[in-house]
Design an enzyme around this catalytic site. Structure first.
Site, mmCIF file in Angstrom:
data_model
loop_
_atom_site.group_PDB
_atom_site.id
_atom_site.type_symbol
_atom_site.label_atom_id
_atom_site.label_comp_id
_atom_site.label_asym_id
_atom_site.label_seq_id
_atom_site.Cartn_x
_atom_site.Cartn_y
_atom_site.Cartn_z
ATOM 1 C CG ASP A 226 26.091 -66.938 7.629
ATOM 2 O OD1 ASP A 226 24.933 -67.018 7.200
ATOM 3 O OD2 ASP A 226 26.505 -67.614 8.594
ATOM 4 C CB SER B 57 23.964 -70.808 13.440
ATOM 5 O OG SER B 57 24.125 -71.610 12.321
ATOM 6 C CG HIS C 118 22.166 -68.330 8.856
ATOM 7 N ND1 HIS C 118 23.543 -68.418 8.878
ATOM 8 C CD2 HIS C 118 21.722 -69.229 9.749
ATOM 9 C CE1 HIS C 118 23.917 -69.333 9.748
ATOM 10 N NE2 HIS C 118 22.832 -69.861 10.296
#
Length: 776
Positions: free
Chosen positions: A217, A425, A249
């Site tokens: 990520d 996600s 994120h």
């Protein structure tokens, strides 16, 4: 003008109008096609944020006759990065186990050698690096000096593709990012509850120990109190030696996989798993971007970390050939690839989540419905993948495979904070964490196929949804507990724990199931006193140890066959004892025929008779106070509040009769009441007692006595009267009986002398008379 001429002119006019209309339609069609082609030239997406960009398609034959060439390369100018895809090995050429990696590496090196040679000999072409995870290499081509299409002429090349970018964003699909410190009063996040993570922890005694999860990520905050990052690699152009998040994120996603409960709320599915993070999406000036080649490099690195599962919360709006081989090769290495299917809504999907052998994940809402932004589509294998599809794939399939919570999911963000975010996600790491638990809970090395099959078969849908896989739910919402139970040979021990005396179920009793090697699985009984421990190795004997405060510890043994369930019912005896003596307050003797018990929250514990009015109450839990209840026929009931200790304690309870005897004492001759007479009662066993009071002026006395259904001998005595005893009628419980005792006066009522003096005088008189008679 003739009618014929008029008709001809009208006909030519109609023909002219038709030609004009035809030209308009052709021009409109041309414009539409051009617009469609333009729309198809962009290809970036992520599961972290919704996108409306169209797929990136490659042209060229897909039947193996000629390589496919990405349209984006044909008109590119300047330097371009090209992913050169080579044919992969046939399945029957790949050995099992670790040898598969070596075989693929050797094949990739051999396949890519002509490309390396071409680059070294061709001006404007630079060989950057090759991959084995997919048989591909990345080259940089200066379009001013070299022709990209020449790469397609190299032996073994199956396609040329732009090294496309992928986007991952920390934002939510609805743009609502909410900072939050903790969920006050919540032990687990709602997502963990939804997929039965707490139950899985309890029943299988695992939180991911021994399993490795690699998250690819935007990086991770290694100092966050809820994260323990045990492996790290930065794939940016200026890599950091220490974990860093180029966005937020990656921190959020990592926390959902393996976060702890520093906030007071458990946020991670597998908090004891080994968390490894690879920062592959690192260009985050406006939105975080990464390249296909970097992701491939990250997947290879993840395999080197012995990853059990790779979690990827990003992807491409495309059926990307490199991802097919990457997923397939990762699976051969024993690594499951879990990937979001995107936020483009129904009718869309992204790679690698749309690869058949990956675990594609969609997003469910807090009401167990599938949220609108969650992608999903039915994929025609031949149309989508062409020559890159494996022979083992079905003709068509749906993406996603499964769904998991993806709306308002709480997780960590850099700086020690927390946020609630949405997107596939956020669903993806729920599934990746579940895979870690599945692997951790079994001693066997599970294959990716076994894991994927178990996830699919144990997923569930709300009532009314189709039984077969569909483009919204796939196979359904994952059930972590059921998925763990479905893999491997999980034997189990279940049973109940009850009080040995009252048979009441015992909640919160600790049950330890000890294997032959000393490994201990610990669970607690529920409110019904039941326990159920899954995930045990079969074909061995276990010792079941049950402990609870106030009770003796119990040990049972049980042989547990492989993949079977064994029932054990345990009765636990309290570790306290109370000895009680019942005493008659009147006769000062033990009461033999009474009953003694202790009344507590779990029921009544009865006593048993010993001797001499002594009783013992055994197997009494020592964790509470009790009401001691004593009773016997003919006596008033007695109660006491008592505590029972670990050692035997004693209590004496004095009991009073429940009947009354009204005694009247009067003189024989006159029938006058005799005041101040004393009364003694004697029962059949010879025990007696004297009433504490004397008769009143009316010669009466009321005496409380046991109403045991037997008669009493009542003896009364008073000064200047001879003692007299009479027998009463049998006196029953709670009865009132009367008896009259008549006292006679002394034989010689000489003033100043009592009965004894009169007897002596009479004897002296008799002796004197006898002497006189002899003289005569």
């Amino acid at each position: 003008m003739s009618r014929r001429s008029t008709d001809l002119r009208t006909g030519w006019r109609l023909v002219g109008i038709g030609l004009v209309l035809t030209l308009v339609v052709l021009l409109a069609s041309s414009g539409t096609l051009a617009a469609g082609a333009m729309a198809d030239t962009e290809s970036v997406s992520a599961t972290g944020t919704a996108t409306d960009e169209s797929p990136h398609l490659a042209t060229g034959a897909t039947d193996g006759t000629e390589p496919a060439i990405d349209p984006a390369l044909e008109n590119a100018t300047g330097e371009v990065r090209v992913v050169v895809q080579f044919d992969d090995l046939e399945r029957d050429e790949i050995p099992d186990g670790e040898a598969a990696i070596e075989t693929r590496q050797a094949h990739a090196n051999a396949s890519q050698e002509p490309l390396e040679r071409h680059a070294s000999e061709t001006s404007g072409v630079t060989f950057e690096r090759g991959f084995w995870i997919t048989n591909a290499a990345v080259v940089t081509v200066d379009r001013e000096r070299a022709d990209v299409t020449e790469l397609a002429t190299i032996d073994g090349v199956s396609g040329l593709y732009a090294d496309t970018e992928v986007v991952a964003s920390s934002g939510t699909v609805d743009g609502a990012t909410t900072a939050a410190t903790a969920d006050a009063g919540e032990e687990y996040t709602e997502g963990l509850e939804t997929i039965n993570v707490p139950q899985a922890w309890d029943e299988f005694d695992t939180r991911g120990e021994g399993a490795t999860v690699v998250v690819l990520d935007s990086g991770v905050d290694g100092d966050h109190p809820d994260l323990e990052v045990e492996g790290w690699k930065d794939f940016s152009s200026t890599p950091s030696d220490e974990p860093v998040d180029y966005d937020s994120h990656g921190t959020h996603v990592s926390g959902i996989v393996a976060g702890g409960n520093a906030s007071g709320t458990q946020i991670g599915v597998a908090p004891e798993a080994t968390l490894v993070h690879g920062a592959v999406i690192t260009d985050c000036d406006e939105e975080c971007r990464g390249r296909q080649s970097t992701v491939l490099e990250g997947i290879e690195w993840a395999i080197d970390q012995d990853a059990d599962v790779i979690s990827t919360s990003f992807g491409w709006d495309d059926y990307l050939p490199s991802m097919v081989q990457a997923v397939e090769n990762a699976n051969d290495a024993g690594t499951v690839v879990v990937a979001g299917v995107g936020n483009g809504g129904e009718g869309t999907s992204i790679a690698p989540g749309n690869v058949y052998d990956a675990v594609g994940v969609g997003a469910s809402s807090k009401t167990d419905s599938v949220i609108g932004f969650s992608a999903g589509e039915e994929i025609d294998t031949a149309d989508a993948w062409g020559r890159h599809a494996l022979d083992s794939w079905p003709d068509s399939y749906v993406a996603p495979d499964v769904v998991a919570p993806g709306v308002g999911v709480k997780g960590p963000v850099p700086g020690g904070d927390y946020a609630s975010r949405s997107g596939t996600s956020k669903a993806t790491p729920h599934v990746a964490g579940t895979v870690a638990l599945m692997q951790s809970a079994t001693d066997e090395e599970l294959t990716p196929d076994e894991i994927q099959r178990a996830l699919r078969e144990t997923a569930w849908k709300p009532d009314g949804e189709p039984d077969e896989p569909d483009t919204r739910y796939g196979h359904g919402i994952i059930d972590t507990r059921a998925a763990i139970d479905a893999v491997g040979d999980h034997s189990s021990v279940e049973g109940t724990v009850n009080d040995a005396v009252t048979e009441e179920p015992l909640a919160e009793a600790t049950v330890e199931i000890v294997a032959e090697d000393g490994t201990v699985a610990e669970i607690e009984t529920d409110e019904d006193g039941t326990f159920d421990r899954f995930g045990l190795a079969g074909d061995e004997e276990y010792t079941v140890v049950v402990a609870k405060e106030g009770y003796e510890t119990i040990e049972e043994t049980a042989f547990v066959p492989t993949d079977e369930r064994v029932m054990i019912d345990v009765v636990a005896a309290g570790d306290g004892e109370l000895e009680v003596t019942l005493r008659d307050t009147h006769f000062d003797a033990g009461i033999e025929d009474g009953t003694v018990s202790l009344n507590g929250s779990r029921g009544i514990y009865p006593g048993t008779t010993l001797e001499n009015g002594t009783y013992v109450v055994s197997d009494v839990p020592t964790d509470e106070h009790y009401t001691l209840e004593a009773s016997s026929d003919g006596y008033e009931d007695e109660t006491r509040r008592v505590a029972v200790e670990d050692d035997a304690a004693t209590r004496t309870v004095a009991m009073t009769g429940d009947a009354t005897l009204e005694v009247t004492v009067e003189s024989e001759e006159e029938g006058d009441p005799i005041e101040n007479a004393s009364v003694v009662l004697e029962r059949g066993d010879g025990e007696s007692y004297e009433a504490a009071n004397l008769t009143d002026e009316s010669g009466q006395l009321t005496v409380v006595i046991p109403g045991t259904g037997e008669p009493y001998t009542v003896e009364a005595s008073a000064p200047e009267f001879a003692s007299t005893a009479v027998e009463s009628e049998p006196i029953e419980s709670e009865a009132t009986e009367s008896v009259t005792v008549v006292l006679s006066e002394p034989l010689l009522p000489i003033p100043g002398f009592g009965p004894a003096a009169a007897v002596i005088a009479l004897a002296a008189f008799t002796l004197l008379a006898m002497r006189v008679d002899r003289r005569d």
